[in-house]
Design an enzyme around this catalytic site. Structure first.
Site, PDB file in Angstrom:
ATOM      1  N   SER A  21       0.827  -1.209   0.000  1.00  0.00           N
ATOM      2  CA  SER A  21       0.000   0.000   0.000  1.00  0.00           C
ATOM      3  C   SER A  21       0.859   1.254   0.000  1.00  0.00           C
ATOM      4  O   SER A  21       0.337   2.354  -0.153  1.00  0.00           O
ATOM      5  CB  SER A  21      -0.935  -0.011   1.204  1.00  0.00           C
ATOM      6  OG  SER A  21      -0.229  -0.330   2.366  1.00  0.00           O
ATOM      7  N   HIS A  26      -2.465  -3.202  -6.312  1.00  0.00           N
ATOM      8  CA  HIS A  26      -2.947  -2.780  -4.989  1.00  0.00           C
ATOM      9  C   HIS A  26      -4.459  -2.976  -4.884  1.00  0.00           C
ATOM     10  O   HIS A  26      -5.237  -2.255  -5.510  1.00  0.00           O
ATOM     11  CB  HIS A  26      -2.548  -1.297  -4.782  1.00  0.00           C
ATOM     12  CG  HIS A  26      -2.875  -0.772  -3.434  1.00  0.00           C
ATOM     13  ND1 HIS A  26      -3.074   0.562  -3.151  1.00  0.00           N
ATOM     14  CD2 HIS A  26      -3.032  -1.405  -2.244  1.00  0.00           C
ATOM     15  CE1 HIS A  26      -3.343   0.715  -1.885  1.00  0.00           C
ATOM     16  NE2 HIS A  26      -3.335  -0.459  -1.302  1.00  0.00           N
ATOM     17  N   GLU A  40      -5.499  -0.712  -7.935  1.00  0.00           N
ATOM     18  CA  GLU A  40      -4.605   0.376  -8.347  1.00  0.00           C
ATOM     19  C   GLU A  40      -3.363  -0.306  -8.932  1.00  0.00           C
ATOM     20  O   GLU A  40      -2.664  -1.044  -8.235  1.00  0.00           O
ATOM     21  CB  GLU A  40      -4.237   1.195  -7.093  1.00  0.00           C
ATOM     22  CG  GLU A  40      -3.673   2.557  -7.335  1.00  0.00           C
ATOM     23  CD  GLU A  40      -3.464   3.336  -6.025  1.00  0.00           C
ATOM     24  OE1 GLU A  40      -3.233   2.718  -4.953  1.00  0.00           O
ATOM     25  OE2 GLU A  40      -3.520   4.568  -6.073  1.00  0.00           O
ATOM     26  N   ASN A  64      -3.595   6.203  -1.217  1.00  0.00           N
ATOM     27  CA  ASN A  64      -3.236   6.526   0.162  1.00  0.00           C
ATOM     28  C   ASN A  64      -2.697   7.939   0.339  1.00  0.00           C
ATOM     29  O   ASN A  64      -2.730   8.479   1.438  1.00  0.00           O
ATOM     30  CB  ASN A  64      -2.266   5.485   0.708  1.00  0.00           C
ATOM     31  CG  ASN A  64      -3.030   4.244   1.104  1.00  0.00           C
ATOM     32  OD1 ASN A  64      -4.121   4.334   1.672  1.00  0.00           O
ATOM     33  ND2 ASN A  64      -2.493   3.078   0.784  1.00  0.00           N
TER      34      ASN A  64
HETATM   35  N1  CAA Z   1     -15.409  -9.492   3.320  1.00  0.00           N
HETATM   36  C1  CAA Z   1     -16.224  -9.844   2.296  1.00  0.00           C
HETATM   37  N2  CAA Z   1     -17.421  -9.266   2.079  1.00  0.00           N
HETATM   38  C2  CAA Z   1     -17.819  -8.320   2.938  1.00  0.00           C
HETATM   39  C3  CAA Z   1     -17.027  -7.908   4.031  1.00  0.00           C
HETATM   40  C4  CAA Z   1     -15.783  -8.544   4.202  1.00  0.00           C
HETATM   41  N3  CAA Z   1     -14.944  -8.225   5.189  1.00  0.00           N
HETATM   42  N4  CAA Z   1     -17.689  -6.936   4.702  1.00  0.00           N
HETATM   43  C5  CAA Z   1     -18.846  -6.747   4.054  1.00  0.00           C
HETATM   44  N5  CAA Z   1     -18.932  -7.580   2.996  1.00  0.00           N
HETATM   45  C6  CAA Z   1     -20.016  -7.678   2.019  1.00  0.00           C
HETATM   46  C7  CAA Z   1     -21.305  -8.138   2.660  1.00  0.00           C
HETATM   47  O1  CAA Z   1     -21.377  -9.547   2.704  1.00  0.00           O
HETATM   48  C8  CAA Z   1     -22.351  -7.526   1.730  1.00  0.00           C
HETATM   49  O2  CAA Z   1     -22.443  -8.356   0.590  1.00  0.00           O
HETATM   50  P1  CAA Z   1     -23.816  -8.439  -0.268  1.00  0.00           P
HETATM   51  O3  CAA Z   1     -24.028  -7.088  -0.892  1.00  0.00           O
HETATM   52  O4  CAA Z   1     -23.515  -9.503  -1.265  1.00  0.00           O
HETATM   53  O5  CAA Z   1     -24.893  -8.795   0.683  1.00  0.00           O
HETATM   54  C9  CAA Z   1     -21.717  -6.216   1.294  1.00  0.00           C
HETATM   55  O6  CAA Z   1     -20.287  -6.367   1.520  1.00  0.00           O
HETATM   56  C10 CAA Z   1     -22.221  -5.039   2.108  1.00  0.00           C
HETATM   57  O7  CAA Z   1     -21.955  -5.345   3.476  1.00  0.00           O
HETATM   58  P2  CAA Z   1     -22.891  -4.909   4.698  1.00  0.00           P
HETATM   59  O8  CAA Z   1     -24.307  -4.754   4.210  1.00  0.00           O
HETATM   60  O9  CAA Z   1     -22.649  -5.800   5.840  1.00  0.00           O
HETATM   61  O10 CAA Z   1     -22.305  -3.512   5.169  1.00  0.00           O
HETATM   62  P3  CAA Z   1     -22.112  -2.168   4.401  1.00  0.00           P
HETATM   63  O11 CAA Z   1     -23.154  -1.952   3.362  1.00  0.00           O
HETATM   64  O12 CAA Z   1     -21.943  -1.201   5.480  1.00  0.00           O
HETATM   65  O13 CAA Z   1     -20.733  -2.361   3.644  1.00  0.00           O
HETATM   66  C11 CAA Z   1     -18.381  -2.146   3.497  1.00  0.00           C
HETATM   67  C12 CAA Z   1     -19.550  -2.698   4.312  1.00  0.00           C
HETATM   68  C13 CAA Z   1     -18.334  -2.858   2.158  1.00  0.00           C
HETATM   69  C14 CAA Z   1     -17.112  -2.447   4.275  1.00  0.00           C
HETATM   70  C15 CAA Z   1     -18.634  -0.603   3.275  1.00  0.00           C
HETATM   71  O14 CAA Z   1     -18.819   0.007   4.513  1.00  0.00           O
HETATM   72  C16 CAA Z   1     -17.489   0.073   2.571  1.00  0.00           C
HETATM   73  O15 CAA Z   1     -17.393   0.060   1.342  1.00  0.00           O
HETATM   74  N6  CAA Z   1     -16.602   0.708   3.363  1.00  0.00           N
HETATM   75  C17 CAA Z   1     -15.419   1.415   2.817  1.00  0.00           C
HETATM   76  C18 CAA Z   1     -14.316   0.416   2.618  1.00  0.00           C
HETATM   77  C19 CAA Z   1     -13.104   1.069   2.060  1.00  0.00           C
HETATM   78  O16 CAA Z   1     -12.991   2.248   1.844  1.00  0.00           O
HETATM   79  N7  CAA Z   1     -12.086   0.224   1.817  1.00  0.00           N
HETATM   80  C20 CAA Z   1     -10.796   0.680   1.336  1.00  0.00           C
HETATM   81  C21 CAA Z   1      -9.852   0.799   2.481  1.00  0.00           C
HETATM   82  S1  CAA Z   1      -8.261   1.344   1.954  1.00  0.00           S
HETATM   83  C22 CAA Z   1      -7.452  -0.071   1.573  1.00  0.00           C
HETATM   84  O17 CAA Z   1      -7.901  -1.156   1.725  1.00  0.00           O
HETATM   85  C23 CAA Z   1      -6.110   0.077   0.943  1.00  0.00           C
HETATM   86  C24 CAA Z   1      -5.013   0.567   1.741  1.00  0.00           C
HETATM   87  O18 CAA Z   1      -3.913   0.603   1.173  1.00  0.00           O
HETATM   88  C25 CAA Z   1      -5.087   1.056   3.103  1.00  0.00           C
END
Ligand code: CAA
Length: 286
Positions: free
Chosen positions: A122, A143, A155, A193
């Site tokens: 990352s 990424h 990415e 990031n």
């Molecule tokens: N693994 C797999 N699937 C997951 C999951 C996980 N950990 N968490 C949630 N899901 C799935 C659920 O099963 C659900 O699937 P369906 O649509 O098929 O039913 C879907 O995601 C939506 O989940 P929820 O309804 O439980 O919850 P939500 O609508 O609040 O979504 C979330 C949860 C997807 C995490 C959403 O809050 C989100 O998109 N958050 C932002 C995440 C983000 O920004 N990630 C990037 C981080 S930066 C990074 O990773 C890179 C780095 O270098 C730091």
């Protein structure tokens, strides 16, 4: 479009990101050799993949046969020698340059001729990692985002020596596993990031300054900015140690005060409050 069906890929590291990457390749028909030095991490990764695929079956998004096939295609590998020869190797190990370099130097021996070595880092320089390998033109950043099965983006980070062919093939692989690849050049924090971490850091300063409680900060960003989750909850999802590490890279390599990690973030990491993975970050987790 490249199809990964029938292809074998290796994923190094069975942590949160590695297991997610293994899952999407297996779901797309590839056999995955998932390697980790910690046997418990491999078992736990297999458990997570099974659970998530079973959930997809329950929701009617996948057939039971397809889910069972995907689980079977994830082969757990405890020794790097057992990876065999693969055309694509994705490293998703701990975010420490020395660890990654050590692993990459051994793993590249498992690459078939002309194969691609990708890192899910990352924030570590792709050019720096590539320079440690035998074929820097075939080294690239791939990424992924957490949770990998859900987030559409990959990415694709081009190092100074990455070839056009490596970029083109990596874009095809990302599309073949259902992702949307977006290209960028190797620069501290890449695009994601460099933009995300200052926002998270500022949210932590806002909390530290007593402007509002954690819940209020997150609610404001969710409802006012239409973010799916607030920045503090997102930091807990990413891991506070990872956030701190990335901010340190940005601060050191770009040399600007605006990337200075918030002291509260440092304190949280020192206290072992790393977010969801340690069951406690800005919020407690069951
Ligand atoms: N693994 C797999 N699937 C997951 C999951 C996980 N950990 N968490 C949630 N899901 C799935 C659920 O099963 C659900 O699937 P369906 O649509 O098929 O039913 C879907 O995601 C939506 O989940 P929820 O309804 O439980 O919850 P939500 O609508 O609040 O979504 C979330 C949860 C997807 C995490 C959403 O809050 C989100 O998109 N958050 C932002 C995440 C983000 O920004 N990630 C990037 C981080 S930066 C990074 O990773 C890179 C780095 O270098 C730091």
């Amino acid at each position: 479009m490249t199809d990964v069906k029938g292809m074998t890929v290796a994923v190094l590291g069975a942590g949160t990101m590695g297991r997610g990457i293994a899952q999407i390749f297996a779901q797309s028909g590839a056999t995955v050799r998932l390697f980790d030095v910690v046997p418990k991490a491999l078992e736990s990764a297999q458990g997570t993949i099974k659970k998530l695929l079973n959930r997809a079956v329950e929701k009617g998004k996948m057939s039971a046969d397809d889910a069972a096939g995907a689980v079977e295609r994830v082969q757990l590998v405890k020794k790097m020698d057992d990876i065999g020869t693969v055309p694509l190797l994705i490293e998703a190990a701990t975010e420490k340059p020395e660890t990654k370099i050590e692993i990459l130097k051994i793993a590249e021996k498992s690459l078939e001729k002309g194969g691609i070595l990708a890192s899910n880092t990352s924030s570590i320089s792709i050019t720096q990692l590539a320079a440690e390998t035998a074929a820097p033109d075939r080294f690239i950043g791939m990424h992924f985002f957490n949770p990998v099965p859900v987030m559409k983006l990959v990415e694709v980070v081009r190092g100074l020596q990455t070839s056009d062919e490596t970029v083109a093939q990596t874009l095809r692989y990302a599309e073949a596993v259902g992702k949307t690849p977006v290209k960028c050049n190797d620069h501290p924090g890449f695009v994601s990031n460099r933009v995300l971490m200052p926002m998270i850091n500022e949210a932590i300063f806002t909390l530290q300054d007593g402007v509002a409680e954690a819940e209020a900060i997150d609610e404001i960003m969710k409802l006012g900015m239409a973010h799916p989750m607030g920045p503090l909850a997102l930091a807990d999802l990413i891991g506070l140690d990872v956030c701190l590490f990335i901010l340190e890279v940005l601060h050191r390599d770009l040399g600007e005060d605006r990337y200075r990690p918030c002291p509260l973030l440092r304190k949280m990491v020192q206290a072992g409050r790393l977010g969801r993975k340690s069951k406690h970050g800005f919020y407690p987790y069951e």
